[in-house]
Structure formats: structure tokens, C-alpha cells
Design an enzyme around this catalytic site. Sequence first.
Site, PDB file in Angstrom:
ATOM      1  N   HIS A  66      -8.033  -2.018  -0.928  1.00 30.87           N
ATOM      2  CA  HIS A  66      -7.355  -1.978   0.362  1.00 30.87           C
ATOM      3  C   HIS A  66      -7.824  -0.790   1.180  1.00 30.87           C
ATOM      4  O   HIS A  66      -8.392   0.152   0.646  1.00 30.87           O
ATOM      5  CB  HIS A  66      -5.831  -1.917   0.172  1.00 30.87           C
ATOM      6  CG  HIS A  66      -5.383  -0.778  -0.687  1.00 30.87           C
ATOM      7  ND1 HIS A  66      -5.385  -0.847  -2.065  1.00 30.87           N
ATOM      8  CD2 HIS A  66      -4.942   0.460  -0.390  1.00 30.87           C
ATOM      9  CE1 HIS A  66      -4.954   0.296  -2.567  1.00 30.87           C
ATOM     10  NE2 HIS A  66      -4.676   1.107  -1.564  1.00 30.87           N
ATOM     11  N   GLY A  67      -7.567  -0.888   2.476  1.00 36.31           N
ATOM     12  CA  GLY A  67      -7.934   0.197   3.376  1.00 36.31           C
ATOM     13  C   GLY A  67      -7.377  -0.038   4.757  1.00 36.31           C
ATOM     14  O   GLY A  67      -6.840  -1.107   5.057  1.00 36.31           O
TER      15      GLY A  67
END
Length: 154
Positions: A66-67
Site C-alpha cells: 500500500h501507499g
Amino acid sequence: MEISDLITVEGVVANLRVTSKKQALQELSKRAATVTGQHERAIFDVLMERERLGTTGVGNGIAIPHGKLAPLDQLYGLFARLETPIDFHSIDEQPVDLVFLLLAPETAGADHLKALARVSRLLRDSAVCEKLRGTDDAEALYVLLTESSASQAA
């Protein structure tokens, strides 16, 4: 927040053929670029930056890379069932075959954390994971992800 708020059928890959963590993130970045309208390299860089902080391989064959990307206006999810499990440097040192990618706007804050928690809760269910591993059709995977999510929320 439901899984159906994060993912579309176009964001599900039934048999992703990759041989490494880096290649998996590259392929998912390419697909995420199509779904989000963002540049593939920007997505890949954000994901790799997060991996440098610590693996997103959470154990039991699952990874949740994720980011955050400033230009995004909403949360996006992609799901991939890998054709062959790969080393993701997971906390339990087991290979990964289920990957749920999550991208959020820079300003997402609590929504990003809620989405991560929702995905994590869904993929902690061994019965759901068993069904996901037994299906190689993108639409069927989408239905499993979204229906399982709805029944867990009820």
C-alpha cells in the site's frame, strides 16, 4: 467501508504470472495505473518506498502492499491471485500467492487505515482465502471478495 468501495472487476487479476516481489509490484503498478489514471512509475516508487520500511507480506500467503499518492481523489484497490507463490519477505517467511494492493490519496488519513483494516480482516479469514485460492476466474474472485466483505460487516 466495504471492499466493493475499493475494487472493481477490472482491478482483479486471476493468474498473475510473476517470479519475484519486485516483478509483482511492477505488474500491479502497471495495472493500477490503468485503473487510477496515475503514472505507473509513481505508483511503483510509492510501493517500493513502503516495502523499504518493512514488508507488507503479512503472513499466511498474503501481502497487502500500500501507499499514498497526492494526485488521487479516492482509495483504490487491486487484487491478484498469483499463479505461483513468491518470496515476499513475509513476516512468517512463507511465500505469497494472494496480494491486495491499496492506494490512497495523501489526505486519506483515517480512511486509509480503515481500508487497510478492512482488507486485513477479510484476508485473515482462512475460509475466504481457501476459496480465493481455488478460483482462477477474475469475476468469481471479485464476487468472493465483495460478498465475503459484506457478510463480515453484517
